[in-house]
Scaffold this motif. Structure first.
Motif, PDB file in Angstrom:
ATOM      1  N   UNK A 101     -42.829   1.635  47.855  1.00 14.11           N
ATOM      2  CA  UNK A 101     -41.891   2.703  48.213  1.00 14.11           C
ATOM      3  C   UNK A 101     -42.624   3.962  48.671  1.00 14.11           C
ATOM      4  N   UNK A 102     -43.863   3.786  49.184  1.00 17.73           N
ATOM      5  CA  UNK A 102     -44.633   4.914  49.687  1.00 17.73           C
ATOM      6  C   UNK A 102     -45.545   4.438  50.810  1.00 17.73           C
ATOM      7  N   UNK A 103     -45.917   5.354  51.695  1.00 17.46           N
ATOM      8  CA  UNK A 103     -46.709   4.952  52.853  1.00 17.46           C
ATOM      9  C   UNK A 103     -47.536   6.118  53.365  1.00 17.46           C
ATOM     10  N   UNK A 104     -48.681   5.775  53.958  1.00 16.31           N
ATOM     11  CA  UNK A 104     -49.481   6.737  54.716  1.00 16.31           C
ATOM     12  C   UNK A 104     -49.209   6.498  56.191  1.00 16.31           C
ATOM     13  N   UNK A 105     -48.693   7.509  56.863  1.00 18.66           N
ATOM     14  CA  UNK A 105     -48.363   7.397  58.278  1.00 18.66           C
ATOM     15  C   UNK A 105     -49.436   8.108  59.090  1.00 18.66           C
TER      16      UNK A 105
ATOM     17  N   UNK B 229     -48.873   1.189  45.254  1.00 13.42           N
ATOM     18  CA  UNK B 229     -49.522   0.817  46.505  1.00 13.42           C
ATOM     19  C   UNK B 229     -49.002   1.688  47.646  1.00 13.42           C
ATOM     20  N   UNK B 230     -49.926   2.188  48.457  1.00  7.30           N
ATOM     21  CA  UNK B 230     -49.564   2.993  49.621  1.00  7.30           C
ATOM     22  C   UNK B 230     -50.225   2.385  50.864  1.00  7.30           C
ATOM     23  N   UNK B 231     -49.528   1.496  51.573  1.00 12.45           N
ATOM     24  CA  UNK B 231     -50.122   0.903  52.770  1.00 12.45           C
ATOM     25  C   UNK B 231     -50.107   1.877  53.936  1.00 12.45           C
ATOM     26  N   UNK B 232     -51.093   1.708  54.816  1.00 17.50           N
ATOM     27  CA  UNK B 232     -51.133   2.470  56.063  1.00 17.50           C
ATOM     28  C   UNK B 232     -50.090   1.915  57.035  1.00 17.50           C
ATOM     29  N   UNK B 233     -49.473   2.819  57.777  1.00 16.93           N
ATOM     30  CA  UNK B 233     -48.642   2.447  58.920  1.00 16.93           C
ATOM     31  C   UNK B 233     -49.240   3.134  60.151  1.00 16.93           C
ATOM     32  N   UNK B 234     -50.188   2.461  60.843  1.00 23.13           N
ATOM     33  CA  UNK B 234     -50.821   3.074  62.015  1.00 23.13           C
ATOM     34  C   UNK B 234     -49.913   2.932  63.241  1.00 23.13           C
TER      35      UNK B 234
END
Length: 308
Positions: free
Chosen positions: A109-113, A80-85
């Motif tokens: 342990x992953x994210x879209x910034x 899972x890669x949640x957005x961090x807006x």
């Protein structure tokens, strides 16, 4: 639409668009929102094993809903890669809380910034770069960080400085990738035409940006839906593909599919192995099931669902 049946050792009975497309679609990713994920009974019946699923965080969505969606997908075996807006995150306390919740409840342990599609920041952050500068993701041991790329410009950051601002942001992200332990990549806005994508990818590579590109592709959707999202998201020159199609009344009711753009990118990748587009990231504008079925029908073994 029923799922295709597969032979034990073969690809889809219906066949795919060919080996080049199958290679490009290997390890594709897809984006969901909590409300769209709720409509899917079983992601394992739609997505290949190990598919990365981004969770878009739209302004107003409670963090509890985001984390619950992440927890469900993780339990089903999907990274899972949640957005961090940045612009909807109030402060570092909120940022650290989100990271802790995702890690503690959904093993993220992953994210879209990204900056996020909000004109006025809700708090201290205005850009993905500011999120990275906090060091919060490095301290939490995130293994992968993706940042936004814009093959056709970005209305949020280029309105004053033009493409110079966009280029400067890319150079900053490149430099950050060289000092973080996390793997980084550019996840891009969607486009509808291969030539502008290829030109942009080649240009940033020539400028020293060697981050892998996960190219955004809009999944099948009604033409009216596609045009609405394209305008809202600031899609540039390739919007003409939709505009030309809209002039043909015989095609107005036929869903637009990404067949041409993916086929052209796949052929270019096959002829140019060093081409820095490494993955496809789907925006399922016409629905997750519709997008997954298109991939299954056209992507060969690369799109075979997890439970088949």
């Amino acid at each position: 639409m029923a799922l295709l049946k597969f032979k034990k050792d073969d690809g889809p009975v219906a066949g795919s668009l060919g080996a080049d497309v199958e290679a490009l679609l290997e390890n594709y990713s897809i984006e969901v929102m909590p409300r769209t994920a709720e409509k899917v009974e079983d992601f394992r019946a739609l997505l290949p094993e190990g598919t990365r699923v981004y969770i878009a965080h739209i302004e107003g969505t409670p963090i509890e809903d985001m984390v619950a969606t992440a927890k469900r997908l993780n339990a089903d075996g999907f990274p899972v890669m949640p957005h961090f807006p940045a612009r909807i995150i109030k402060d570092t306390v909120t940022l650290n809380d989100w990271i802790a919740r995702y890690q503690g409840e959904a093993n993220v342990d992953q994210a879209l910034l990204l900056a996020g599609g909000v004109d006025t920041p809700h708090g201290d952050f205005d850009s993905s770069m500011q999120l990275m500068e906090t060091g919060a993701f490095d301290r939490a041991g995130f293994k992968r960080l993706h940042v936004a790329g814009h093959p056709e410009g970005n209305k949020d950051i280029d309105r004053n400085g033009g493409m110079a601002n966009v280029d400067a942001a890319l150079r900053w992200k490149q430099a950050f990738s060289e000092r973080t332990d996390a793997q980084m990549a550019l996840a891009t806005q969607f486009a509808f035409e291969a030539k502008p994508i290829i030109a942009w990818a080649d240009a940033i590579k020539a400028a020293g940006i060697d981050l892998p590109i996960h190219i955004g592709i809009a999944g099948p959707a009604k033409l009216q839906t596609m045009i609405k999202f394209a305008i809202a998201c600031g899609v540039g020159p390739s919007l003409r593909v939709l505009q030309r199609r809209a002039k043909d009344v015989t095609k107005l009711l036929v869903p637009f599919q990404p067949t041409d753009v993916i086929s052209e990118l796949a052929a270019h990748k096959a002829a140019n192995p060093d081409f820095n587009v490494t993955h496809v990231h789907f925006f399922p504008l016409g629905g997750i099931k519709t997008n997954a079925h298109w991939a299954i029908e056209n992507g060969g073994a690369s799109a075979r669902p997890a439970n088949v």
